[in-house]
Design a protein around this motif. Structure first.
Motif, PDB file in Angstrom:
ATOM      1  N   CYS A 368       0.837  -1.208   0.000  1.00 40.98           N
ATOM      2  CA  CYS A 368       0.000   0.000   0.000  1.00 40.98           C
ATOM      3  C   CYS A 368       0.871   1.256   0.000  1.00 40.98           C
ATOM      4  CB  CYS A 368      -0.903   0.020   1.232  1.00 40.98           C
ATOM      5  SG  CYS A 368      -2.173  -1.244   1.270  1.00 40.98           S
ATOM      6  N   VAL A 369       1.906   1.247   0.829  1.00 41.06           N
ATOM      7  CA  VAL A 369       2.797   2.411   0.956  1.00 41.06           C
ATOM      8  C   VAL A 369       3.637   2.586  -0.304  1.00 41.06           C
ATOM      9  CG1 VAL A 369       4.728   3.390   2.257  1.00 41.06           C
ATOM     10  CG2 VAL A 369       2.856   2.232   3.472  1.00 41.06           C
ATOM     11  N   LEU A 370       4.194   1.498  -0.802  1.00 41.63           N
ATOM     12  CA  LEU A 370       5.058   1.579  -1.992  1.00 41.63           C
ATOM     13  C   LEU A 370       4.295   2.105  -3.202  1.00 41.63           C
ATOM     14  CD1 LEU A 370       7.004  -1.778  -1.515  1.00 41.63           C
ATOM     15  CD2 LEU A 370       8.067   0.491  -1.630  1.00 41.63           C
ATOM     16  N   LEU A 371       3.035   1.719  -3.331  1.00 38.86           N
ATOM     17  CA  LEU A 371       2.252   2.145  -4.494  1.00 38.86           C
ATOM     18  C   LEU A 371       1.898   3.627  -4.451  1.00 38.86           C
ATOM     19  CD1 LEU A 371      -0.041  -0.968  -4.935  1.00 38.86           C
ATOM     20  CD2 LEU A 371       1.521  -0.059  -6.653  1.00 38.86           C
ATOM     21  N   GLN A 372       2.058   4.260  -3.293  1.00 40.30           N
ATOM     22  CA  GLN A 372       1.808   5.694  -3.213  1.00 40.30           C
ATOM     23  C   GLN A 372       3.079   6.512  -3.438  1.00 40.30           C
ATOM     24  OE1 GLN A 372      -0.701   6.913   0.054  1.00 40.30           O
ATOM     25  NE2 GLN A 372      -2.096   5.183  -0.213  1.00 40.30           N
ATOM     26  N   CYS A 373       4.157   5.800  -3.738  1.00 42.41           N
ATOM     27  CA  CYS A 373       5.417   6.453  -4.114  1.00 42.41           C
ATOM     28  C   CYS A 373       5.455   6.545  -5.645  1.00 42.41           C
ATOM     29  CB  CYS A 373       6.586   5.612  -3.605  1.00 42.41           C
ATOM     30  SG  CYS A 373       8.222   6.264  -3.985  1.00 42.41           S
ATOM     31  N   PRO A 374       5.927   7.646  -6.235  1.00 42.15           N
ATOM     32  CA  PRO A 374       5.981   7.743  -7.703  1.00 42.15           C
ATOM     33  C   PRO A 374       6.723   6.557  -8.324  1.00 42.15           C
ATOM     34  CG  PRO A 374       6.497   9.858  -6.707  1.00 42.15           C
ATOM     35  CD  PRO A 374       6.427   8.873  -5.581  1.00 42.15           C
ATOM     36  N   THR A 375       6.171   6.032  -9.415  1.00 42.13           N
ATOM     37  CA  THR A 375       6.769   4.867 -10.069  1.00 42.13           C
ATOM     38  C   THR A 375       8.205   5.137 -10.491  1.00 42.13           C
ATOM     39  OG1 THR A 375       4.570   4.299 -10.916  1.00 42.13           O
ATOM     40  CG2 THR A 375       6.443   3.165 -11.908  1.00 42.13           C
ATOM     41  N   SER A 376       8.462   6.334 -10.985  1.00 43.10           N
ATOM     42  CA  SER A 376       9.834   6.670 -11.415  1.00 43.10           C
ATOM     43  C   SER A 376      10.812   6.582 -10.255  1.00 43.10           C
ATOM     44  CB  SER A 376       9.860   8.077 -12.018  1.00 43.10           C
ATOM     45  OG  SER A 376       9.359   9.031 -11.082  1.00 43.10           O
ATOM     46  N   THR A 377      10.357   6.947  -9.057  1.00 38.92           N
ATOM     47  CA  THR A 377      11.221   6.835  -7.874  1.00 38.92           C
ATOM     48  C   THR A 377      11.493   5.372  -7.551  1.00 38.92           C
ATOM     49  OG1 THR A 377      10.332   8.897  -6.967  1.00 38.92           O
ATOM     50  CG2 THR A 377      11.433   7.419  -5.421  1.00 38.92           C
ATOM     51  N   LEU A 378      10.450   4.541  -7.617  1.00 39.38           N
ATOM     52  CA  LEU A 378      10.616   3.118  -7.309  1.00 39.38           C
ATOM     53  C   LEU A 378      11.551   2.417  -8.286  1.00 39.38           C
ATOM     54  CD1 LEU A 378       7.000   1.922  -6.360  1.00 39.38           C
ATOM     55  CD2 LEU A 378       8.924   2.318  -4.827  1.00 39.38           C
ATOM     56  N   VAL A 592      -7.876   1.127 -26.010  1.00 44.86           N
ATOM     57  CA  VAL A 592      -7.671   1.710 -24.680  1.00 44.86           C
ATOM     58  C   VAL A 592      -6.256   1.444 -24.196  1.00 44.86           C
ATOM     59  CG1 VAL A 592      -8.355   1.576 -22.251  1.00 44.86           C
ATOM     60  CG2 VAL A 592     -10.101   1.620 -24.036  1.00 44.86           C
ATOM     61  N   ARG A 593      -5.759   0.262 -24.470  1.00 46.22           N
ATOM     62  CA  ARG A 593      -4.389  -0.089 -24.073  1.00 46.22           C
ATOM     63  C   ARG A 593      -3.373   0.870 -24.703  1.00 46.22           C
ATOM     64  NH1 ARG A 593      -1.286  -4.133 -22.251  1.00 46.22           N
ATOM     65  NH2 ARG A 593       0.688  -4.487 -23.289  1.00 46.22           N
ATOM     66  N   SER A 594      -3.523   1.128 -26.006  1.00 45.54           N
ATOM     67  CA  SER A 594      -2.617   2.061 -26.700  1.00 45.54           C
ATOM     68  C   SER A 594      -2.741   3.466 -26.113  1.00 45.54           C
ATOM     69  CB  SER A 594      -2.938   2.101 -28.197  1.00 45.54           C
ATOM     70  OG  SER A 594      -2.728   0.843 -28.786  1.00 45.54           O
ATOM     71  N   PHE A 595      -3.971   3.860 -25.798  1.00 44.59           N
ATOM     72  CA  PHE A 595      -4.237   5.173 -25.214  1.00 44.59           C
ATOM     73  C   PHE A 595      -3.538   5.310 -23.856  1.00 44.59           C
ATOM     74  CE2 PHE A 595      -7.320   7.911 -22.748  1.00 44.59           C
ATOM     75  CZ  PHE A 595      -7.038   9.102 -23.407  1.00 44.59           C
ATOM     76  N   VAL A 596      -3.641   4.270 -23.026  1.00 41.94           N
ATOM     77  CA  VAL A 596      -3.032   4.284 -21.697  1.00 41.94           C
ATOM     78  C   VAL A 596      -1.513   4.349 -21.800  1.00 41.94           C
ATOM     79  CG1 VAL A 596      -2.655   2.924 -19.593  1.00 41.94           C
ATOM     80  CG2 VAL A 596      -4.952   3.100 -20.565  1.00 41.94           C
ATOM     81  N   ILE A 597      -0.938   3.551 -22.696  1.00 41.48           N
ATOM     82  CA  ILE A 597       0.522   3.548 -22.857  1.00 41.48           C
ATOM     83  C   ILE A 597       1.024   4.922 -23.283  1.00 41.48           C
ATOM     84  CG2 ILE A 597       2.411   2.640 -24.290  1.00 41.48           C
ATOM     85  CD1 ILE A 597       1.022  -0.092 -24.157  1.00 41.48           C
ATOM     86  N   LYS A 598       0.287   5.573 -24.183  1.00 45.27           N
ATOM     87  CA  LYS A 598       0.667   6.937 -24.603  1.00 45.27           C
ATOM     88  C   LYS A 598       0.668   7.897 -23.422  1.00 45.27           C
ATOM     89  CE  LYS A 598      -0.750   7.010 -29.476  1.00 45.27           C
ATOM     90  NZ  LYS A 598      -1.734   7.546 -30.449  1.00 45.27           N
ATOM     91  N   LEU A 599      -0.356   7.802 -22.589  1.00 42.92           N
ATOM     92  CA  LEU A 599      -0.450   8.674 -21.420  1.00 42.92           C
ATOM     93  C   LEU A 599       0.689   8.413 -20.434  1.00 42.92           C
ATOM     94  CD1 LEU A 599      -4.302   8.633 -20.653  1.00 42.92           C
ATOM     95  CD2 LEU A 599      -2.982  10.467 -21.717  1.00 42.92           C
ATOM     96  N   ILE A 600       1.043   7.146 -20.266  1.00 46.07           N
ATOM     97  CA  ILE A 600       2.151   6.803 -19.354  1.00 46.07           C
ATOM     98  C   ILE A 600       3.469   7.336 -19.891  1.00 46.07           C
ATOM     99  CG2 ILE A 600       3.525   4.872 -18.454  1.00 46.07           C
ATOM    100  CD1 ILE A 600       0.904   3.292 -18.161  1.00 46.07           C
ATOM    101  N   LEU A 601       3.699   7.153 -21.182  1.00 47.67           N
ATOM    102  CA  LEU A 601       4.957   7.607 -21.792  1.00 47.67           C
ATOM    103  C   LEU A 601       5.064   9.135 -21.775  1.00 47.67           C
ATOM    104  CD1 LEU A 601       5.218   5.132 -24.818  1.00 47.67           C
ATOM    105  CD2 LEU A 601       6.667   5.187 -22.780  1.00 47.67           C
ATOM    106  N   SER A 602       3.929   9.816 -21.863  1.00 47.26           N
ATOM    107  CA  SER A 602       3.954  11.285 -21.852  1.00 47.26           C
ATOM    108  C   SER A 602       4.083  11.848 -20.433  1.00 47.26           C
ATOM    109  CB  SER A 602       2.679  11.842 -22.494  1.00 47.26           C
ATOM    110  OG  SER A 602       1.554  11.589 -21.661  1.00 47.26           O
ATOM    111  N   GLY A 603       3.940  10.977 -19.437  1.00 47.82           N
ATOM    112  CA  GLY A 603       4.019  11.428 -18.053  1.00 47.82           C
ATOM    113  C   GLY A 603       2.693  11.910 -17.494  1.00 47.82           C
ATOM    114  N   GLU A 604       1.621  11.883 -18.298  1.00 51.62           N
ATOM    115  CA  GLU A 604       0.308  12.347 -17.828  1.00 51.62           C
ATOM    116  C   GLU A 604      -0.364  11.342 -16.894  1.00 51.62           C
ATOM    117  OE1 GLU A 604      -2.333  14.074 -20.906  1.00 51.62           O
ATOM    118  OE2 GLU A 604      -0.655  13.746 -22.281  1.00 51.62           O
ATOM    119  N   LEU A 605       0.074  10.094 -16.962  1.00 48.17           N
ATOM    120  CA  LEU A 605      -0.561   9.042 -16.169  1.00 48.17           C
ATOM    121  C   LEU A 605       0.500   8.231 -15.433  1.00 48.17           C
ATOM    122  CD1 LEU A 605      -3.248   7.493 -15.506  1.00 48.17           C
ATOM    123  CD2 LEU A 605      -2.727   6.022 -17.474  1.00 48.17           C
ATOM    124  N   GLN A 606       0.290   8.021 -14.140  1.00 46.50           N
ATOM    125  CA  GLN A 606       1.191   7.207 -13.321  1.00 46.50           C
ATOM    126  C   GLN A 606       0.572   5.851 -12.989  1.00 46.50           C
ATOM    127  OE1 GLN A 606       4.357   7.882 -11.637  1.00 46.50           O
ATOM    128  NE2 GLN A 606       4.563   9.441 -13.220  1.00 46.50           N
TER     129      GLN A 606
END
Length: 671
Positions: A368-378, A592-606
């Protein structure tokens, strides 16, 4: 003498300790003398099949099918006999002993301890002698299928017959061993096959009516790939309860069983399945290949037998059984609305009791705690160990205030408990210096570097594995987290407005989490009480306000449920923004999968959980229920029509763009 373990006031016995001190062969070959159901007539597995085929109900169905088709009665009966041969169990004590010996060896290699609550087991032993018993375990691992029979054999309780998926029957040698150990096999897709439904339901009902053996099935259906509870499947539930509804048995006893794991054998496999990688076919060769898991440590397992529940008592005042007196019991009958509602209520109640009986490991709180840390930090620097430790210990106190059953060794320092959890889950995280980092799968040597999308998937596997362990504690924090989210989104203190939004959120998330039908007020009151009890809010009949000291709790709870809310928002964003009129379910998932990956790569979605196929399916199911996504009749590709205006309105509500007082005007919030 086997050791006991006390956690949250419950005493449990480690059934592996005795196995480590005495011979496995002597355990398997000892005298086995269970006390069966007192009214059980003499009946063998072959007698059971014979009674099923000769039942008046099946004779009636055979005539119907013969009339509707070009088949003769004898041909229909032969088809039914072959179906029954395919599905039926052939329980034999010799094979139970073989399984007992084999499982003792396997479990001692896999697990440090297997704890069983003896109070629940003693109540089960008594219940089995008094009425037909239905065992209803949680389903998170293939081990669930084996452990209940092993425990009952160990304590001289009749071993169950178990509903299993048909693919297991196809495993050479193993399938036959399972059949002779009590498994009966069901096709995963039955569709509208009238004869198959009739044979299966009559076989199940005959087991219940005769009290042949305790009957075990997973009310959630297939394994939960996310390690959280999933909405119950109702087909088997209808079958096992019908003998009571029709007055063929005086009562039926339901026994919820919660099986909790420190570490799940299939953790990586389940994460890959969520990302669209097909599950390997069940084969004997695959089983032997999987023996490498015996080299790993999977920590502890808890098997918690819940209090036996009387169907007669539970259904008192909910259904009118006299309706079955109007027609012969042997004739097929469409279930009345009150009976259907009762079955749905019972199924959801069982899953909630399973949740309440499960044990939470320290690792679940750490996740629970780890998932509230930014993914890039982990993935890069890692989370500071001292921060992870302090936040987990803070969360431990909150979880206990919320009523969690925690498996937290009292004789070991908190530091060592948490370090042991990180070591146990080395496949997900690594402790490097003063930090804890996310471990991603090693990439085979290749000529070209991974693409950006492949890198996202590589991180997603680890994040979904981490999320699955967080999900083990989901039921503890869910209702307070929903209330915290409602407070944050609406910015309101008015209790009626908060309750209205709370109900709307329940409707949207009804396929994601387990809510007992008709309990919205109780769920809201429970959330208010828990948050007040920990000092996070103050509430009166009119208002709910967050205290200054409660800001930390509210912040944590909002972040706890945010991955689910955000995943829903992303799907709704996609349906709103893209020009979609008619689209198949497969095309929608890919888009939707392609849409999500784009958002993750752009930094808009964690939120990597937005890639989970289970969450996407749950959203589609919710939108169909709300009437904003309509499936075309007769469409082979599951094509849908999207009401974009309705989708946008729901999304605006989730984002808090519509004030709560407007909620009662939208037809999409079924309050």
């Amino acid at each position: 003498m086997p050791s006991t373990y006390t956690s949250s006031g419950h005493e449990e016995l480690d059934i592996l300790e005795e196995r480590r001190q005495s011979g496995d062969l002597s355990h398997a070959l000892r005298t086995f003398s269970p006390q069966p159901y007192k009214e059980k007539p003499p009946c063998s597995a072959s007698d059971l099949s014979k009674r099923t085929l000769e039942s008046q109900y099946l004779q009636y169905v055979f005539k119907e099918i013969a009339t509707e088709s070009s088949l003769s009665m004898e041909e229909v009966k032969e088809d039914a006999r072959l179906l029954l041969e395919e599905m039926s169990q052939n329980l034999q004590l010799g094979f139970i002993r073989l399984m007992g010996y084999t499982l003792s060896k396997v479990f001692k290699r896999l697990y440090t301890n297997i704890y069983v609550n003896m109070e629940g087991l003693n109540m089960l032993q008594q219940a089995i002698q008094e009425s037909p018993v239905i065992l209803m375990p949680t389903h998170r691992s293939y081990i669930d299928f084996l452990i209940i029979s092993y425990v009952l054999f160990t304590y001289d309780i009749p071993v169950p017959v178990i509903a299993a998926g048909l693919p297991l029957a196809g495993m050479k040698l193993v399938g036959e061993i399972l059949r002779r150990s009590g498994a009966f096999f069901i096709r995963r897709s039955i569709g509208s096959d009238k004869l198959y439904w009739a044979v299966l339901s009559e076989y199940v009902k005959t087991i219940v009516r005769t009290g042949f053996a305790p009957l075990e099935f997973f009310v959630e259906g297939l394994r939960s790939r996310t390690l959280k509870s999933v909405p119950p499947k109702l087909g088997m539930m209808h079958m096992v309860l019908e003998p009571y509804f029709k007055g063929e048995v005086f009562d039926i006893t339901l026994v919820p069983i919660s099986i909790s794991y420190d570490r799940v054998l299939e953790e990586s496999l389940l994460a890959h399945e969520l990302l669209g990688i097909p599950k390997p076919k069940e084969t004997t060769k695959g089983l032997f290949k999987a023996t490498k898991v015996l080299q790993e440590d999977y920590g502890c397992m808890h098997v918690n037998f819940g209090q036996p529940l009387s169907v007669r008592e539970l259904c008192q005042g909910k259904i009118n059984r006299s309706q079955y007196n109007l027609t012969p019991r042997d004739l097929p009958k469409v279930l009345s609305p009150d009976v259907q509602a009762c079955v749905i209520w019972l199924a959801h109640l069982i899953v909630r009791i399973q949740e309440e009986g499960s044990y939470i490991s320290p690792w679940s709180l750490m996740a629970c705690v780890l998932l509230q840390c930014p993914t890039s930090t982990l993935t890069e620097r890692g989370m500071v160990w001292s921060e992870l430790k302090d936040r987990t210990l803070w969360l431990k106190k909150l979880a206990l205030r919320f009523g969690a059953h925690l498996r937290w060794p009292e004789q070991v320092s908190d530091q060592n408990v948490l370090l042991s959890m990180v070591a146990l889950h080395h496949s997900i995280v690594a402790h490097k210096g003063d930090r804890v980092c996310l471990v991603r799968e090693e990439v085979p040597i290749r000529k070209h570097r991974l693409s950006a999308e492949e890198e996202v998937n590589r991180t997603a596997v680890a994040m979904l594995m981490l999320a699955s362990y967080r999900n083990q504690s989901l039921h503890i924090f869910l209702r307070p987290a929903m209330l915290a989210t409602v407070i944050q989104v609406t910015k309101s203190t008015q209790r009626d407005e908060l309750f209205t939004f709370f109900c709307f959120l329940k409707e949207i998330l009804s396929n994601e989490f387990i809510f007992v039908p008709g309990k919205s007020t109780q769920d809201f009151e429970e959330a208010c009480f828990l948050m007040k009890d920990c000092g996070a809010i103050l509430f009166s009949p009119e208002e709910v306000t967050v205290t200054e000291a409660g800001q930390e709790v509210v912040s944590f709870l909002c972040a706890f449920i945010q991955p689910f809310i955000r995943s829903y928002q992303v799907m709704l964003d996609f349906l709103t923004e893209h020009e979609i009129k008619n689209i198949s379910e497969k095309e929608l998932h890919l888009a939707v999968r392609s849409f999500v990956i784009k958002l993750i790569l752009s930094g808009e979605l964690q939120t990597y959980e937005a890639l989970s196929s289970d969450i996407q399916k749950n959203i589609l199911s919710a939108l169909r229920t709300l009437g904003v996504l309509t499936k075309f009749r007769g469409s082979k590709d599951n094509e849908y029509q999207v009401d974009k205006a309705a989708v946008k309105r729901i999304n605006d509500i989730l984002y808090g763009k519509l004030p709560p007082q407007l909620l009662h005007r939208t037809p999409y919030a079924k309050l």
